[in-house]
Motif scaffolding. Structure first.
Motif, PDB file in Angstrom:
ATOM      1  N   THR A   5       1.033  -1.211  -0.188  1.00 41.86           N
ATOM      2  CA  THR A   5       0.132  -0.232  -0.010  1.00 41.86           C
ATOM      3  C   THR A   5       0.624   1.529  -0.370  1.00 41.86           C
ATOM      4  OG1 THR A   5      -1.258  -1.249   1.408  1.00 41.86           O
ATOM      5  CG2 THR A   5      -2.174   0.806   1.416  1.00 41.86           C
ATOM      6  N   VAL A   6       1.681   1.106   0.978  1.00 44.04           N
ATOM      7  CA  VAL A   6       2.572   2.565   1.073  1.00 44.04           C
ATOM      8  C   VAL A   6       3.328   2.884  -0.626  1.00 44.04           C
ATOM      9  CG1 VAL A   6       4.790   3.697   1.705  1.00 44.04           C
ATOM     10  CG2 VAL A   6       3.106   2.507   3.981  1.00 44.04           C
ATOM     11  N   GLU A   7       3.879   1.190  -1.184  1.00 44.41           N
ATOM     12  CA  GLU A   7       4.905   1.585  -2.278  1.00 44.41           C
ATOM     13  C   GLU A   7       3.442   2.283  -3.437  1.00 44.41           C
ATOM     14  OE1 GLU A   7       7.039  -0.822  -5.456  1.00 44.41           O
ATOM     15  OE2 GLU A   7       6.295  -2.385  -4.016  1.00 44.41           O
ATOM     16  N   LYS A   8       2.625   1.478  -3.557  1.00 43.98           N
ATOM     17  CA  LYS A   8       1.259   2.322  -4.031  1.00 43.98           C
ATOM     18  C   LYS A   8       1.599   3.979  -3.949  1.00 43.98           C
ATOM     19  CE  LYS A   8      -2.750   2.094  -3.790  1.00 43.98           C
ATOM     20  NZ  LYS A   8      -4.380   1.133  -4.015  1.00 43.98           N
ATOM     21  N   ALA A   9       1.255   4.734  -3.301  1.00 48.20           N
ATOM     22  CA  ALA A   9       0.764   5.688  -2.611  1.00 48.20           C
ATOM     23  C   ALA A   9       2.212   6.530  -2.864  1.00 48.20           C
ATOM     24  CB  ALA A   9       0.627   5.625  -1.422  1.00 48.20           C
ATOM     25  N   TRP A  10       3.426   5.991  -2.985  1.00 49.32           N
ATOM     26  CA  TRP A  10       5.072   7.017  -2.703  1.00 49.32           C
ATOM     27  C   TRP A  10       4.809   6.990  -4.391  1.00 49.32           C
ATOM     28  CZ3 TRP A  10       9.440   5.699  -5.332  1.00 49.32           C
ATOM     29  CH2 TRP A  10      10.504   5.848  -5.257  1.00 49.32           C
ATOM     30  N   LYS A  11       4.624   5.965  -5.168  1.00 48.24           N
ATOM     31  CA  LYS A  11       4.434   6.242  -6.457  1.00 48.24           C
ATOM     32  C   LYS A  11       4.159   6.779  -7.406  1.00 48.24           C
ATOM     33  CE  LYS A  11       6.147   1.315  -8.110  1.00 48.24           C
ATOM     34  NZ  LYS A  11       5.811   0.480  -8.706  1.00 48.24           N
TER      35      LYS A  11
END
Length: 341
Positions: free
Chosen positions: A55-61
């Motif tokens: 979830t964090v990776e999706k938000a960070w991208k």
């Protein structure tokens, strides 16, 4: 260096954990009852950290500024009542309404993570642990170390703006040391956690005096490189126009809009090109100068010690065992009549 040697045992343990080569029984760290891989060993939610990371990776991208936003949430939470996710609670007088917490971001990311966790393994993972895991993952994506996070925190049900005593950006180095000492943290923790300023922004009002009227002298801070002061003045005018919003500047222009985690913050401090006054004061003490010098030349050392200090800060006032609760929604306590004291 004495300040380094006293923490050497922790470095060895954390490095061992990160390589999954720790000896039997060494995967537990006595940090106020927290445990490495708590959810993998003690619950039926072994995929908890994977859910947070994805979830964090999706938000960070989509928005790289989530990294400093999540770090600030952790800091704002742990120094008020301990690391119990009280900063996430909604309410007319909750912590997030305090002036010191103006501009806090990242709540929606925590909500999304928690919603997925409640779908996959309801009532298991605390909002407090979500905060720390999410911050770690954001730091790793930004270029930091994917360090082990000790988990097992439970959530508090008390949140009151009056309890927020976070220090001002104008705080002196000695007062900052005293503040950290009052929470059981030391000069190495302060110097290391200030390194989070390698990412993020601040409002011009917090640097205005350094540019134009330091200590009521009518002059810039003489500790600031004069060319850098002129650069800041281009973004931060002496007077705002009517209706003009207070501009923001990057805490570390070398990172800028890339929001990359690096040791360039320490290089800027040594070169007298720090943005905030507290950052520049860092090297006025012998310990601060030694820490800045080592981290400016040794990124791996900065990465490791950042992990250690995040773990130490992350153990402040934690609720474990049967204390606190596991919130279903991070914005609201499960308690029917939550106490606001």
């Amino acid at each position: 260096m004495a300040w380094r040697c006293k923490r050497e045992w922790l470095m060895v343990l954390v490095v061992a954990l990160s390589l999954h080569q720790a000896a039997d029984g060494a995967t537990k760290l006595p940090v106020n009852g927290l445990e490495y891989d708590f959810y993998g060993k003690n619950t039926k939610c072994g995929k908890a950290e994977k859910i947070v990371r994805e979830t964090v990776e999706k938000a960070w991208k989509a928005d790289r500024s989530v990294a400093p936003a999540l770090l600030r949430l952790v800091y704002s939470d742990c120094f008020v009542r301990g690391c119990d996710a009280s900063v996430l609670l909604d309410g007319e007088r909750s912590e997030k309404t305090a002036p010191q917490n103006a501009g806090l971001r990242g709540f929606e990311i925590v909500d999304e993570i928690k919603q997925e966790l409640e779908t996959q393994c309801p009532g298991v993972v605390s909002c407090a642990d979500v905060l720390h895991l999410a911050a770690r993952d954001a730091v790793a994506l930004a270029g930091g170390w994917n360090y082990p996070v000790f988990t097992g925190r439970r959530d508090g049900n008390i949140s009151n703006a009056i309890a927020v005593d976070l220090p001002s950006p104008y705080i002196s180095w000695n007062d900052a040391l005293a503040y950290f000492d009052s929470h059981g943290l030391d000069v190495l923790d302060l110097g290391t956690l200030l390194g989070a300023h390698t990412m993020g922004v601040t409002h011009c009002r917090y640097v205005h005096d350094r540019i134009y009227n330091f200590n009521d002298t009518g002059l810039p801070d003489d500790q600031m490189d004069c060319r850098f002061a002129r650069q800041l003045a281009q973004t931060c005018p002496y007077h705002l126009k009517p209706g003009q919003a207070d501009p923001t500047v990057f805490l570390n222009p070398d990172s800028g809009s890339n929001y990359s985690f690096s040791s360039s913050y320490y290089t800027r401090v040594i070169d007298n090109r720090a943005v905030l006054g507290i950052d520049q004061q860092f090297i006025t003490s012998k310990d601060g100068l030694r820490i800045a010098d080592e981290f400016s030349h040794g990124f791996s050392d900065f990465q490791r010690y950042f992990a250690f200090s995040m773990s130490r800060m992350g153990s402040l006032g934690v609720l474990t065992g049967k204390k606190g609760e596991i919130r279903k929604n991070c914005r609201f306590t499960n308690a029917r009549y939550p106490t606001r004291t």
